[in-house]
Design a protein around this motif. Structure first.
Motif, PDB file in Angstrom:
ATOM      1  N   ASP A  38       0.813  -1.227   0.000  1.00  0.00           N
ATOM      2  CA  ASP A  38       0.000   0.000   0.000  1.00  0.00           C
ATOM      3  C   ASP A  38       0.844   1.274   0.000  1.00  0.00           C
ATOM      4  O   ASP A  38       0.708   2.136   0.866  1.00  0.00           O
ATOM      5  N   ILE A  39       1.688   1.400  -1.018  1.00  0.00           N
ATOM      6  CA  ILE A  39       2.497   2.609  -1.194  1.00  0.00           C
ATOM      7  C   ILE A  39       1.627   3.760  -1.707  1.00  0.00           C
ATOM      8  O   ILE A  39       1.823   4.920  -1.345  1.00  0.00           O
ATOM      9  N   HIS A  40       0.689   3.433  -2.556  1.00  0.00           N
ATOM     10  CA  HIS A  40      -0.331   4.381  -3.027  1.00  0.00           C
ATOM     11  C   HIS A  40       0.241   5.690  -3.576  1.00  0.00           C
ATOM     12  O   HIS A  40      -0.234   6.778  -3.246  1.00  0.00           O
ATOM     13  N   GLY A  41       1.251   5.579  -4.425  1.00  0.00           N
ATOM     14  CA  GLY A  41       1.733   6.758  -5.127  1.00  0.00           C
ATOM     15  C   GLY A  41       2.616   7.692  -4.331  1.00  0.00           C
ATOM     16  O   GLY A  41       2.999   8.753  -4.827  1.00  0.00           O
ATOM     17  N   TRP A  42       2.978   7.306  -3.109  1.00  0.00           N
ATOM     18  CA  TRP A  42       3.849   8.157  -2.283  1.00  0.00           C
ATOM     19  C   TRP A  42       5.293   7.721  -2.492  1.00  0.00           C
ATOM     20  O   TRP A  42       5.885   7.024  -1.665  1.00  0.00           O
ATOM     21  N   ASN A  43       5.865   8.153  -3.604  1.00  0.00           N
ATOM     22  CA  ASN A  43       7.192   7.688  -3.993  1.00  0.00           C
ATOM     23  C   ASN A  43       8.280   8.155  -3.031  1.00  0.00           C
ATOM     24  O   ASN A  43       9.232   7.414  -2.757  1.00  0.00           O
ATOM     25  N   ALA A  44       8.183   9.370  -2.522  1.00  0.00           N
ATOM     26  CA  ALA A  44       9.204   9.866  -1.593  1.00  0.00           C
ATOM     27  C   ALA A  44       9.265   8.998  -0.338  1.00  0.00           C
ATOM     28  O   ALA A  44      10.351   8.681   0.164  1.00  0.00           O
ATOM     29  N   ILE A  45       8.095   8.595   0.175  1.00  0.00           N
ATOM     30  CA  ILE A  45       8.051   7.718   1.344  1.00  0.00           C
ATOM     31  C   ILE A  45       8.628   6.348   0.985  1.00  0.00           C
ATOM     32  O   ILE A  45       9.381   5.749   1.768  1.00  0.00           O
ATOM     33  N   GLY A  73       1.105  -5.091  -3.270  1.00  0.00           N
ATOM     34  CA  GLY A  73       0.191  -4.395  -4.166  1.00  0.00           C
ATOM     35  C   GLY A  73      -0.229  -3.017  -3.703  1.00  0.00           C
ATOM     36  O   GLY A  73       0.171  -2.535  -2.644  1.00  0.00           O
ATOM     37  N   ASP A  74      -1.080  -2.380  -4.514  1.00  0.00           N
ATOM     38  CA  ASP A  74      -1.508  -0.983  -4.343  1.00  0.00           C
ATOM     39  C   ASP A  74      -0.313  -0.042  -4.395  1.00  0.00           C
ATOM     40  O   ASP A  74      -0.013   0.697  -3.455  1.00  0.00           O
ATOM     41  N   HIS A 186       1.812 -16.999   3.963  1.00  0.00           N
ATOM     42  CA  HIS A 186       1.129 -16.837   2.684  1.00  0.00           C
ATOM     43  C   HIS A 186       0.904 -15.344   2.481  1.00  0.00           C
ATOM     44  O   HIS A 186       0.300 -14.674   3.329  1.00  0.00           O
ATOM     45  N   PHE A 187       1.399 -14.809   1.367  1.00  0.00           N
ATOM     46  CA  PHE A 187       1.363 -13.375   1.098  1.00  0.00           C
ATOM     47  C   PHE A 187       0.299 -13.062   0.055  1.00  0.00           C
ATOM     48  O   PHE A 187       0.311 -13.633  -1.045  1.00  0.00           O
ATOM     49  N   VAL A 188      -0.608 -12.154   0.389  1.00  0.00           N
ATOM     50  CA  VAL A 188      -1.646 -11.693  -0.535  1.00  0.00           C
ATOM     51  C   VAL A 188      -1.878 -10.206  -0.269  1.00  0.00           C
ATOM     52  O   VAL A 188      -1.394  -9.660   0.716  1.00  0.00           O
ATOM     53  N   HIS A 189      -2.668  -9.585  -1.138  1.00  0.00           N
ATOM     54  CA  HIS A 189      -2.914  -8.159  -0.926  1.00  0.00           C
ATOM     55  C   HIS A 189      -3.841  -7.891   0.252  1.00  0.00           C
ATOM     56  O   HIS A 189      -3.501  -7.122   1.162  1.00  0.00           O
ATOM     57  N   ALA A 190      -5.029  -8.489   0.239  1.00  0.00           N
ATOM     58  CA  ALA A 190      -6.052  -8.141   1.231  1.00  0.00           C
ATOM     59  C   ALA A 190      -6.299  -9.224   2.269  1.00  0.00           C
ATOM     60  O   ALA A 190      -6.649  -8.925   3.411  1.00  0.00           O
ATOM     61  N   GLY A 191      -6.171 -10.480   1.898  1.00  0.00           N
ATOM     62  CA  GLY A 191      -6.473 -11.586   2.807  1.00  0.00           C
ATOM     63  C   GLY A 191      -6.995 -12.767   2.033  1.00  0.00           C
ATOM     64  O   GLY A 191      -6.856 -12.839   0.806  1.00  0.00           O
ATOM     65  N   ILE A 192      -7.604 -13.701   2.723  1.00  0.00           N
ATOM     66  CA  ILE A 192      -8.171 -14.890   2.084  1.00  0.00           C
ATOM     67  C   ILE A 192      -9.577 -15.119   2.613  1.00  0.00           C
ATOM     68  O   ILE A 192      -9.969 -14.553   3.642  1.00  0.00           O
TER      69      ILE A 192
END
Length: 276
Positions: A38-45, A73-74, A186-192
């Motif tokens: 969830d970086i969401h476009g915050w490239n500096a962070i 993701g995100d 187990h790695f996913v974006h939101a869950g299972i």
């Protein structure tokens, strides 16, 4: 590391083997995994976090033989520089870490928008989140001083945007995967969907699920590492899951989970208020 999520017994596990965060391990000696979401476009962070990871590897990573970084993701939307984030992940990671890139729910609209030449997800194109992504490409790739959305006569906004997206960015988006399993994680974006075994999960659900998963406190087949459900400024460790969406787009705090053997720790960037 107390669970933040409400406890629930709404999980149907049957006779499947289960594991909890208390005894989870990567199993492979010499392996270290950094996990971001969830970086969401915050490239500096994001760049600040990569610096933290590089410093961490340089000071504590001498025994690491298999270093990895997993993105949940995100990468885009909301923040001012989605272009910069995608551009950075198209290049090598610090210290030779091997990357795995998963797909988030925010990538779905952009991918389909480009695949269908603007015929699907046109609403995303007009919404604030989508428009911040589009604007970042215009600002990065159009001549300085150009208006945000220049549309010459006879062309559509999609045609202009489509022409700006580099082939490396398209290839990156098309190669995003749905999940990854390493050891007991187990790695996913939101869950299972906790009522289904891992082998029968719906990828769309794994990118969008909230309460049915986060409220489940029964041990699962693997410890699920996820983002998507935001807990501003903090990470969450539950019985069966580790949530690392600390709301970078709201707080400035991006979290990285560090897994090694049967240990875990966390790195975090400074909040917006602490920025120089």
């Amino acid at each position: 590391e107390k669970p933040k999520y409400p406890l629930s017994s709404a999980c149907m596990l049957g006779k499947r083997h289960t594991v909890t965060t208390a005894d989870a391990s990567l199993h492979q000696k010499g392996q270290r995994v950094y996990v971001l979401s969830d970086i969401h476009g915050w490239n500096a962070i994001f760049l600040n976090m990569l610096d933290l990871i590089e410093q961490d590897m340089e000071t504590t990573g001498r025994s690491v033989q298999d270093g990895r970084v997993v993105f949940l993701g995100d990468y885009i939307d909301d923040g001012p520089d989605s272009y910069g984030v995608i551009e950075r992940v198209c290049h090598p990671m610090p210290c030779g870490l091997k990357p795995t890139f998963l797909k988030g729910n925010h990538e779905d609209p952009l991918i389909e928008f480009l695949r269908t030449q603007g015929k699907k997800y046109t609403k995303w194109f007009a919404e604030k989140a989508g428009r911040t992504t589009i604007r970042s490409y215009f600002h990065a790739l159009m001549p300085e001083g150009t208006q945000d959305f220049p549309v010459p006569p006879g062309q559509s906004l999609f045609e202009i945007f489509n022409a700006l997206v580099p082939s490396a960015h398209r290839n990156f988006l098309e190669r995003l995967t749905d999940s990854l399993t390493l050891g007991d994680y187990h790695f996913v974006h939101a869950g299972i969907d906790p009522s289904r075994p891992l082998r029968r999960q719906d990828p769309w659900v794994c990118r969008h699920i909230h309460g049915k998963f986060t409220e489940c406190a029964t041990p699962l087949e693997k410890v699920v590492v996820h983002g998507h459900t935001c807990t501003p400024g903090r990470y969450v460790v539950g019985v069966n899951q580790i949530g690392i969406d600390s709301g970078a787009r709201r707080t400035g705090i991006l979290t990285a989970l560090v897994l090694e053997g049967n240990t875990r720790r966390f790195l975090q960037t400074a909040p917006f208020s602490a920025a120089p």
